[in-house]
Structures are given as C-alpha cells and as structure tokens.
Scaffold this active site. Structure first.
Site, PDB file in Angstrom:
ATOM      1  N   SER A 119      32.059  12.528  13.174  1.00 34.48           N
ATOM      2  CA  SER A 119      33.257  12.026  13.133  1.00 34.48           C
ATOM      3  C   SER A 119      34.417  12.498  11.983  1.00 34.48           C
ATOM      4  CB  SER A 119      33.420  10.581  13.168  1.00 34.48           C
ATOM      5  OG  SER A 119      32.739   9.914  11.941  1.00 34.48           O
ATOM      6  N   HIS A 169      35.629   9.017   7.296  1.00 33.38           N
ATOM      7  CA  HIS A 169      36.998   9.466   8.196  1.00 33.38           C
ATOM      8  C   HIS A 169      38.207   9.885   7.522  1.00 33.38           C
ATOM      9  CE1 HIS A 169      35.042   6.634  11.890  1.00 33.38           C
ATOM     10  NE2 HIS A 169      34.429   7.673  11.336  1.00 33.38           N
TER      11      HIS A 169
END
Length: 191
Positions: A119, A169
C-alpha cells in the site's frame, strides 16, 4: 492503433499474488512474515532486504485483494503516462519512502511493529497520478486531480485504525507527489 500493455503493473500484481500463494501454501506463513516484514529492530541489525521484501507480503486475502485492485486500477493509466521505467521507479522509491516514514515513526514512538503490504508503494503511484492530473491541461483532469487528492487524504488519514500502517501510506503518498513532479519535468503537459 497499437494497444498499450502496462507490463510493470501486470508483473507487480503477479509477483504479489504468487508470493502470497507461496506463503499460504508453504505452511510457513508466520515464519516468512517474521523473516521478511519491515521491522525496524531487524533492519538495524543489518537485515536491509526487509525494506524491499515487505512490499510483496500481505496480511491476508482481503489485504492482498484491496492492494492489487488499487494497483491494477491506478497503475494502468499512470504507467501509460509515465512509461514503464518511471512507473517502476515510482513504485519502488515510493515503497522506500513509505518504509522510511513508517520506520521514523516507530523509532520516535518506540513502538516497533512489523509492517507488510504494497500500500505504501501504491500510495506513491496515487500521489504521482495527482501531479500528472494537475499538469494536464483539460478541466476534466483538474477535476480528477481534486477528487484524487480527497480520496488520497481519506485513504491516509481516514484509515488510522490499529493494524494499519498509516504512516507508510503518508510516506508513500508524499514520495509519490515529489516523484510526480520530478519525473514529469520536461514532459509535454498534454501527455
């Protein structure tokens, strides 16, 4: 007209799926995660390979599916805009940027938690997509950029629950935004 094939995106999705399949079928899933996840104390002990390998490990089927769906959706168009090599650079450097901010946060809070998943690298691709959309001249692309920025903010800051490495992230997204500007210098704004 020749059809565009996003080779790097396809290869990354395949490698992630194959690694997950091998992990689950091997019967050694936990041992593999322990050996290859991003974990600051292990990296400090010289296991630098973890800053790369963590990008190809996933916690469960849902984690893998969500990440690969996002990678396939965003990767298809951005690889076309950036080209194969710059796209690969964005993925891997973005993954390293994600890893760096996550590691910094772990050290600053003295809370060392193993981290896995693509991610952070995918957030970098998302960040680059925002820059590319802004640089394009059409009002449609500007609208895409604004919506993408909102979605990115929700994905980073709206997902701060336990077990989610939201700092990765944020690190990936920030790295992607920077790479988006750097890798598109001199490119035609019309793409």
């Amino acid at each position: 007209m020749k059809k565009y094939v996003p080779y790097v995106t396809v290869a990354l999705v395949l490698v992630n799926v194959i690694v997950f399949y091998i992990m689950t079928m091997s019967g050694n899933y936990n041992e593999i995660v322990e050996k290859y996840a991003m974990y600051v104390p292990a990296v400090k002990d010289g296991e630098w390979y973890r800053v790369f390998t963590h990008m190809f490990l996933h916690a469960d089927t849902g984690h893998l599916f969500n990440n690969m769906l996002m990678l396939a959706a965003v990767g298809y168009s951005i690889e076309d805009d950036l080209g194969h090599i710059k796209f690969a650079i964005t993925y891997f450097v973005g993954g390293l940027g994600a890893c760096a901010l996550s590691a910094y946060y772990d050290v600053a809070t003295a809370n060392y938690v193993p981290s896995v998943g693509a991610s952070g690298a995918i957030m970098a691709i998302f960040g680059a997509m925002i820059v590319i959309s802004i640089r394009k001249r059409s009002s449609f692309d500007k609208t895409v950029a604004i919506r993408s920025l909102i979605v990115l903010a929700i994905m980073v800051f709206g997902n701060m629950s336990q077990g989610v490495d939201w700092m990765a992230h944020l690190g990936g997204a920030t790295t992607g935004l920077i790479l988006g500007f750097v890798l598109t210098i001199g490119m035609n704004k019309e793409y």
